[in-house]
Scaffold this active site. Sequence first.
Site, PDB file in Angstrom:
ATOM      1  N   CYS A 116       1.766  -8.436   3.545  1.00  0.00           N
ATOM      2  CA  CYS A 116       2.517  -7.391   4.254  1.00  0.00           C
ATOM      3  C   CYS A 116       3.356  -7.946   5.402  1.00  0.00           C
ATOM      4  CB  CYS A 116       1.568  -6.321   4.770  1.00  0.00           C
ATOM      5  SG  CYS A 116       0.657  -5.541   3.443  1.00  0.00           S
ATOM      6  N   HIS A 253       5.023  -2.158  10.208  1.00  0.00           N
ATOM      7  CA  HIS A 253       4.592  -2.154   8.812  1.00  0.00           C
ATOM      8  C   HIS A 253       3.925  -0.805   8.519  1.00  0.00           C
ATOM      9  CE1 HIS A 253       2.802  -3.066   5.062  1.00  0.00           C
ATOM     10  NE2 HIS A 253       1.572  -3.172   5.530  1.00  0.00           N
ATOM     11  N   ASN A 283       2.367   2.193   1.097  1.00  0.00           N
ATOM     12  CA  ASN A 283       2.403   0.802   1.568  1.00  0.00           C
ATOM     13  C   ASN A 283       3.036  -0.067   0.483  1.00  0.00           C
ATOM     14  OD1 ASN A 283       1.886  -1.813   2.358  1.00  0.00           O
ATOM     15  ND2 ASN A 283      -0.265  -1.467   2.878  1.00  0.00           N
TER      16      ASN A 283
HETATM   17  O1  UT7 Z   1      -1.158  -3.435   4.323  1.00  0.00           O
HETATM   18  C1  UT7 Z   1      -2.248  -4.187   4.682  1.00  0.00           C
HETATM   19  C2  UT7 Z   1      -2.945  -3.507   5.733  1.00  0.00           C
HETATM   20  N1  UT7 Z   1      -3.757  -2.426   5.208  1.00  0.00           N
HETATM   21  C3  UT7 Z   1      -4.199  -1.552   6.054  1.00  0.00           C
HETATM   22  O2  UT7 Z   1      -3.842  -1.630   7.200  1.00  0.00           O
HETATM   23  C4  UT7 Z   1      -5.203  -0.500   5.609  1.00  0.00           C
HETATM   24  C5  UT7 Z   1      -6.223  -0.341   6.679  1.00  0.00           C
HETATM   25  N2  UT7 Z   1      -7.268   0.592   6.398  1.00  0.00           N
HETATM   26  C6  UT7 Z   1      -7.051   1.914   6.253  1.00  0.00           C
HETATM   27  O3  UT7 Z   1      -5.938   2.369   6.327  1.00  0.00           O
HETATM   28  C7  UT7 Z   1      -8.255   2.816   6.089  1.00  0.00           C
HETATM   29  O4  UT7 Z   1      -9.431   2.094   6.369  1.00  0.00           O
HETATM   30  C8  UT7 Z   1      -8.351   3.464   4.690  1.00  0.00           C
HETATM   31  C9  UT7 Z   1      -7.210   4.470   4.508  1.00  0.00           C
HETATM   32  C10 UT7 Z   1      -8.252   2.386   3.619  1.00  0.00           C
HETATM   33  C11 UT7 Z   1      -9.667   4.205   4.559  1.00  0.00           C
HETATM   34  O5  UT7 Z   1      -9.798   5.164   5.579  1.00  0.00           O
HETATM   35  P1  UT7 Z   1     -11.192   5.339   6.351  1.00  0.00           P
HETATM   36  O6  UT7 Z   1     -10.999   6.453   7.299  1.00  0.00           O
HETATM   37  O7  UT7 Z   1     -11.567   4.007   6.898  1.00  0.00           O
HETATM   38  O8  UT7 Z   1     -12.130   5.818   5.186  1.00  0.00           O
HETATM   39  P2  UT7 Z   1     -13.489   5.152   4.670  1.00  0.00           P
HETATM   40  O9  UT7 Z   1     -13.193   3.886   3.963  1.00  0.00           O
HETATM   41  O10 UT7 Z   1     -14.454   5.119   5.802  1.00  0.00           O
HETATM   42  O11 UT7 Z   1     -13.982   6.219   3.649  1.00  0.00           O
HETATM   43  C12 UT7 Z   1     -14.488   7.460   4.088  1.00  0.00           C
HETATM   44  C13 UT7 Z   1     -14.972   8.235   2.865  1.00  0.00           C
HETATM   45  C14 UT7 Z   1     -15.923   7.439   1.965  1.00  0.00           C
HETATM   46  O12 UT7 Z   1     -16.874   8.323   1.479  1.00  0.00           O
HETATM   47  P3  UT7 Z   1     -18.381   8.303   2.085  1.00  0.00           P
HETATM   48  O13 UT7 Z   1     -18.875   6.918   1.822  1.00  0.00           O
HETATM   49  O14 UT7 Z   1     -18.212   8.616   3.538  1.00  0.00           O
HETATM   50  O15 UT7 Z   1     -19.073   9.371   1.306  1.00  0.00           O
HETATM   51  C15 UT7 Z   1     -15.007   7.025   0.808  1.00  0.00           C
HETATM   52  O16 UT7 Z   1     -15.727   6.884  -0.390  1.00  0.00           O
HETATM   53  O17 UT7 Z   1     -13.857   8.603   2.068  1.00  0.00           O
HETATM   54  C16 UT7 Z   1     -14.093   8.213   0.712  1.00  0.00           C
HETATM   55  N3  UT7 Z   1     -12.825   7.872   0.105  1.00  0.00           N
HETATM   56  C17 UT7 Z   1     -12.038   8.805  -0.490  1.00  0.00           C
HETATM   57  N4  UT7 Z   1     -12.219  10.133  -0.665  1.00  0.00           N
HETATM   58  C18 UT7 Z   1     -11.214  10.788  -1.292  1.00  0.00           C
HETATM   59  C19 UT7 Z   1     -12.214   6.683   0.029  1.00  0.00           C
HETATM   60  N5  UT7 Z   1     -11.032   6.811  -0.609  1.00  0.00           N
HETATM   61  C20 UT7 Z   1     -10.921   8.118  -0.941  1.00  0.00           C
HETATM   62  C21 UT7 Z   1      -9.921   8.858  -1.597  1.00  0.00           C
HETATM   63  N6  UT7 Z   1     -10.109  10.181  -1.745  1.00  0.00           N
HETATM   64  N7  UT7 Z   1      -8.790   8.296  -2.063  1.00  0.00           N
END
Ligand code: UT7
Length: 326
Positions: A116, A253, A283
């Site tokens: 990225c 980004h 992204n």
């Molecule tokens: O370009 C390179 C740089 N990349 C980034 O900067 C990405 C950085 N990270 C992020 O943007 C975030 O961490 C994410 C968007 C990837 C995830 O967001 P989060 O608020 O950290 O969510 P999480 O991973 O803590 O997931 C929360 C919950 C989980 O369920 P449980 O375990 O709490 O029951 C996931 O399984 O959300 C669930 N989950 C989803 N639910 C519905 C994960 N993906 C999805 C989804 N739809 N697509």
Amino acid sequence: MTCIRSEIIGHGHYLPAKELTNDDLAKIVDTSDEWISTRTGIKSRHVAAEDEYTSDLAVKAAQMAIRTANISAEDIDAIVLATVTPDNTTPATSAKIAGKLGLKVGTPAFDISAACSGFVYALTMADNMIRLAQAKTVLVVSAETLSKITDWTDRNTCVLFGDGAGAVVLRAKEGNGTSEDTGILATKIYADGSQYDNLLSNGGVSTTQTAGHLWMNGKEVFKYAINSLTQAAEEVMSMGGVTSQDLDWLIPHQANVRIISGVGQKLGLPEEKVIVTIDHQANTSAATIPLALSESMEKGLIKKGDLVVFNAMGAGFTWGGALVRI
Ligand code: UT7
């Protein structure tokens, strides 16, 4: 004291025709428009056709950049492509693009793999070539078909990425060595290899002989992104002798709207100075910054003379920033 600056004289962008909304994704994996919008800011993304390659997207963005620069392909002295989704493992996809654009035989062409942060890395290399008088006019392109390395059964990642391309033409110009000059005023690039496993494609030529699929430790990336993006922006502003009060725009980004607002707030920037395009592009890795720049210039939002910071962070981890007066 006079110096050579690399001025952005042309900009271009291209998004594949096919658009995939959050509701479309909810039909493929267990997700919802509500989850994706609130957690990431993404509403839809563009996806390349099966027979549409990174080079095809890149050529379209490059052609627009050449047109808006009011030059011809023969005027280009070098081409740099930032991508993690090349058409072939070798040669560099930039060589294919050079052939398709009709660049002069002998024009150097190389790819940069910095995920990225690829655009900021490529811009830095192109600026260095110009300032060392190795080239006068350089085409910098970022293009990705991330859809081809996305695991479409994994809701943790498949909702985050999109395909697209952006490009700029840089040209050597004499400056006075002050922050009033137009062109690239400062760049800085970084990496932290101890974070290699936190964001990667789980395949590769030497390891699995496949391209693999994208995987990330989202929470770790999120935390690191806010700090590194802020640091890179602060560093290039300090190198250029300006503060965030002097900035007209921040083009960060586009990985997550919550990261973008966190960085904007840390830098003390009002929301309206921070460019956000993630809603309709998702992204697109290396392509997010030149895509956002070109769209904003086309709309007349970003104008000649505006002071802009680009900052990016991605796999590696890599990160970096550039201070540019348009
Ligand atoms: O370009 C390179 C740089 N990349 C980034 O900067 C990405 C950085 N990270 C992020 O943007 C975030 O961490 C994410 C968007 C990837 C995830 O967001 P989060 O608020 O950290 O969510 P999480 O991973 O803590 O997931 C929360 C919950 C989980 O369920 P449980 O375990 O709490 O029951 C996931 O399984 O959300 C669930 N989950 C989803 N639910 C519905 C994960 N993906 C999805 C989804 N739809 N697509």
